[in-house]
Design a protein around this motif. Structure first.
Motif, PDB file in Angstrom:
ATOM      1  N   THR A 164      10.725  15.996 -11.603  1.00  0.00           N
ATOM      2  CA  THR A 164      11.093  15.261 -10.400  1.00  0.00           C
ATOM      3  C   THR A 164      10.700  13.806 -10.558  1.00  0.00           C
ATOM      4  O   THR A 164       9.628  13.521 -11.082  1.00  0.00           O
ATOM      5  N   ALA A 165      11.550  12.891 -10.119  1.00  0.00           N
ATOM      6  CA  ALA A 165      11.235  11.466 -10.168  1.00  0.00           C
ATOM      7  C   ALA A 165      11.571  10.836  -8.836  1.00  0.00           C
ATOM      8  O   ALA A 165      12.525  11.248  -8.176  1.00  0.00           O
ATOM      9  N   THR A 166      10.797   9.866  -8.432  1.00  0.00           N
ATOM     10  CA  THR A 166      11.089   9.095  -7.236  1.00  0.00           C
ATOM     11  C   THR A 166      11.406   7.671  -7.662  1.00  0.00           C
ATOM     12  O   THR A 166      10.563   7.008  -8.254  1.00  0.00           O
ATOM     13  N   ALA A 167      12.620   7.203  -7.407  1.00  0.00           N
ATOM     14  CA  ALA A 167      13.004   5.832  -7.710  1.00  0.00           C
ATOM     15  C   ALA A 167      12.798   5.007  -6.452  1.00  0.00           C
ATOM     16  O   ALA A 167      13.192   5.417  -5.366  1.00  0.00           O
ATOM     17  N   ASN A 168      12.167   3.868  -6.588  1.00  0.00           N
ATOM     18  CA  ASN A 168      11.888   2.994  -5.461  1.00  0.00           C
ATOM     19  C   ASN A 168      12.563   1.655  -5.643  1.00  0.00           C
ATOM     20  O   ASN A 168      12.568   1.121  -6.744  1.00  0.00           O
ATOM     21  N   TRP A 169      13.088   1.123  -4.583  1.00  0.00           N
ATOM     22  CA  TRP A 169      13.642  -0.208  -4.615  1.00  0.00           C
ATOM     23  C   TRP A 169      12.648  -1.118  -3.916  1.00  0.00           C
ATOM     24  O   TRP A 169      12.221  -0.835  -2.796  1.00  0.00           O
ATOM     25  N   GLN A 170      12.276  -2.192  -4.585  1.00  0.00           N
ATOM     26  CA  GLN A 170      11.334  -3.192  -4.118  1.00  0.00           C
ATOM     27  C   GLN A 170       9.961  -2.597  -3.904  1.00  0.00           C
ATOM     28  O   GLN A 170       9.624  -2.105  -2.847  1.00  0.00           O
ATOM     29  N   GLY A 171       9.179  -2.619  -4.936  1.00  0.00           N
ATOM     30  CA  GLY A 171       7.821  -2.111  -4.894  1.00  0.00           C
ATOM     31  C   GLY A 171       7.319  -1.816  -6.284  1.00  0.00           C
ATOM     32  O   GLY A 171       8.014  -2.071  -7.259  1.00  0.00           O
ATOM     33  N   GLN A 172       6.130  -1.289  -6.392  1.00  0.00           N
ATOM     34  CA  GLN A 172       5.539  -0.968  -7.682  1.00  0.00           C
ATOM     35  C   GLN A 172       5.322   0.533  -7.786  1.00  0.00           C
ATOM     36  O   GLN A 172       4.906   1.165  -6.827  1.00  0.00           O
ATOM     37  N   ILE A 173       5.579   1.083  -8.947  1.00  0.00           N
ATOM     38  CA  ILE A 173       5.285   2.485  -9.215  1.00  0.00           C
ATOM     39  C   ILE A 173       4.096   2.491 -10.158  1.00  0.00           C
ATOM     40  O   ILE A 173       4.213   2.072 -11.308  1.00  0.00           O
TER      41      ILE A 173
ATOM     42  N   LYS B 149       0.827  -1.201   0.000  1.00  0.00           N
ATOM     43  CA  LYS B 149       0.000   0.000   0.000  1.00  0.00           C
ATOM     44  C   LYS B 149       0.861   1.250   0.000  1.00  0.00           C
ATOM     45  O   LYS B 149       0.493   2.264  -0.588  1.00  0.00           O
ATOM     46  N   ILE B 150       2.016   1.185   0.656  1.00  0.00           N
ATOM     47  CA  ILE B 150       2.924   2.335   0.653  1.00  0.00           C
ATOM     48  C   ILE B 150       3.425   2.576  -0.765  1.00  0.00           C
ATOM     49  O   ILE B 150       3.467   3.695  -1.245  1.00  0.00           O
ATOM     50  N   PHE B 151       3.778   1.475  -1.463  1.00  0.00           N
ATOM     51  CA  PHE B 151       4.290   1.640  -2.807  1.00  0.00           C
ATOM     52  C   PHE B 151       3.228   2.139  -3.759  1.00  0.00           C
ATOM     53  O   PHE B 151       3.523   2.841  -4.701  1.00  0.00           O
ATOM     54  N   SER B 152       1.984   1.773  -3.508  1.00  0.00           N
ATOM     55  CA  SER B 152       0.956   2.271  -4.414  1.00  0.00           C
ATOM     56  C   SER B 152       0.789   3.774  -4.255  1.00  0.00           C
ATOM     57  O   SER B 152       0.268   4.440  -5.138  1.00  0.00           O
ATOM     58  N   ALA B 153       1.267   4.310  -3.139  1.00  0.00           N
ATOM     59  CA  ALA B 153       1.211   5.755  -2.936  1.00  0.00           C
ATOM     60  C   ALA B 153       2.414   6.464  -3.553  1.00  0.00           C
ATOM     61  O   ALA B 153       2.421   7.679  -3.718  1.00  0.00           O
ATOM     62  N   CYS B 154       3.471   5.705  -3.890  1.00  0.00           N
ATOM     63  CA  CYS B 154       4.667   6.297  -4.491  1.00  0.00           C
ATOM     64  C   CYS B 154       4.503   6.369  -6.003  1.00  0.00           C
ATOM     65  O   CYS B 154       4.047   5.444  -6.617  1.00  0.00           O
ATOM     66  N   ALA B 155       4.864   7.455  -6.596  1.00  0.00           N
ATOM     67  CA  ALA B 155       4.783   7.601  -8.054  1.00  0.00           C
ATOM     68  C   ALA B 155       5.867   8.553  -8.510  1.00  0.00           C
ATOM     69  O   ALA B 155       6.442   9.287  -7.720  1.00  0.00           O
ATOM     70  N   ILE B 156       6.114   8.553  -9.789  1.00  0.00           N
ATOM     71  CA  ILE B 156       7.032   9.537 -10.348  1.00  0.00           C
ATOM     72  C   ILE B 156       6.234  10.798 -10.592  1.00  0.00           C
ATOM     73  O   ILE B 156       5.212  10.769 -11.243  1.00  0.00           O
TER      74      ILE B 156
END
Length: 193
Positions: A28-37, A5-12
């Motif tokens: 601006t971009a947010t790169a995430n390790w282990q999760g879905q964008i 659910k946290i990753f679903s809140a993360c987006a570029i």
């Protein structure tokens, strides 16, 4: 809250400052390790993509080094010309392979500068503070992160950013999270110079 659910809140998130590519435009971009964008919002003048112009940012896997540090290997981000619109981006060439109107009837070269805006670490879905980080472009330090926030060390100029990070805290601070689901999020800003 589950980690997913946290990753679903993360987006570029990309921010446009005008309808045309212009000096000073930023994204601006947010790169995430282990999760879905789940989605991408682009600027009018350029877009941030994954490797080869993919409109999805790749996801990396967090690892633990022999010395106990948390390692987030390279995620490749690219600044590419947007030949469409922010609402309907069409990925073009790398930004430096294109030109823009110089305002005097000619054209000028385009270039991008990347900086680090924010870093967040989560364990079992909960934000974790107290772990320090080194954020890098393919091993060259861009920023440090401590309890006082992000300190920019250097900017990276170029179309391609090989974003990676490594924890720099004593391993005892990291050991407390051994075996837990974890996520690292690094927000970078790409500005057209």
């Amino acid at each position: 809250m589950k980690l997913s659910k946290i990753f679903s809140a993360c987006a570029i998130a990309l921010v446009a400052q005008g309808a045309y590519a212009a000096k000073g435009e930023t994204a601006t971009a947010t790169a995430n390790w282990q999760g879905q964008i789940p989605g991408v919002i682009q600027a009018n003048g350029f877009v941030i993509t994954g490797e080869g112009g993919a409109l999805v940012t790749p996801i990396g896997q967090l690892m633990r080094a022999q010395d106990g540090a948390i390692v987030a290997p390279n995620i490749q981000l690219e600044a590419r010309d947007n030949t469409g619109t922010a609402a309907a981006p069409v990925v073009g060439e790398l930004v430096s392979d294109t030109t823009r109107d110089d305002g005097a009837g000619g054209t000028e070269a385009r270039s991008i500068e990347w900086t680090v805006a924010d870093v967040a670490f989560y364990a079992n879905g909960t934000p974790v503070t107290g772990i320090e980080w080194s954020v890098q472009n393919d091993g060259t330090q861009l920023a440090t992160v401590t309890s006082t926030g992000v300190t920019q060390v250097a900017a990276h100029k170029g179309d391609i950013l090989l974003l990676n990070a490594v924890s720099t805290s004593d391993t005892s601070a990291i050991d407390a999270y051994t075996g837990q689901d974890a996520a690292l999020s690094v927000t970078v800003v790409a500005s057209e110079l």
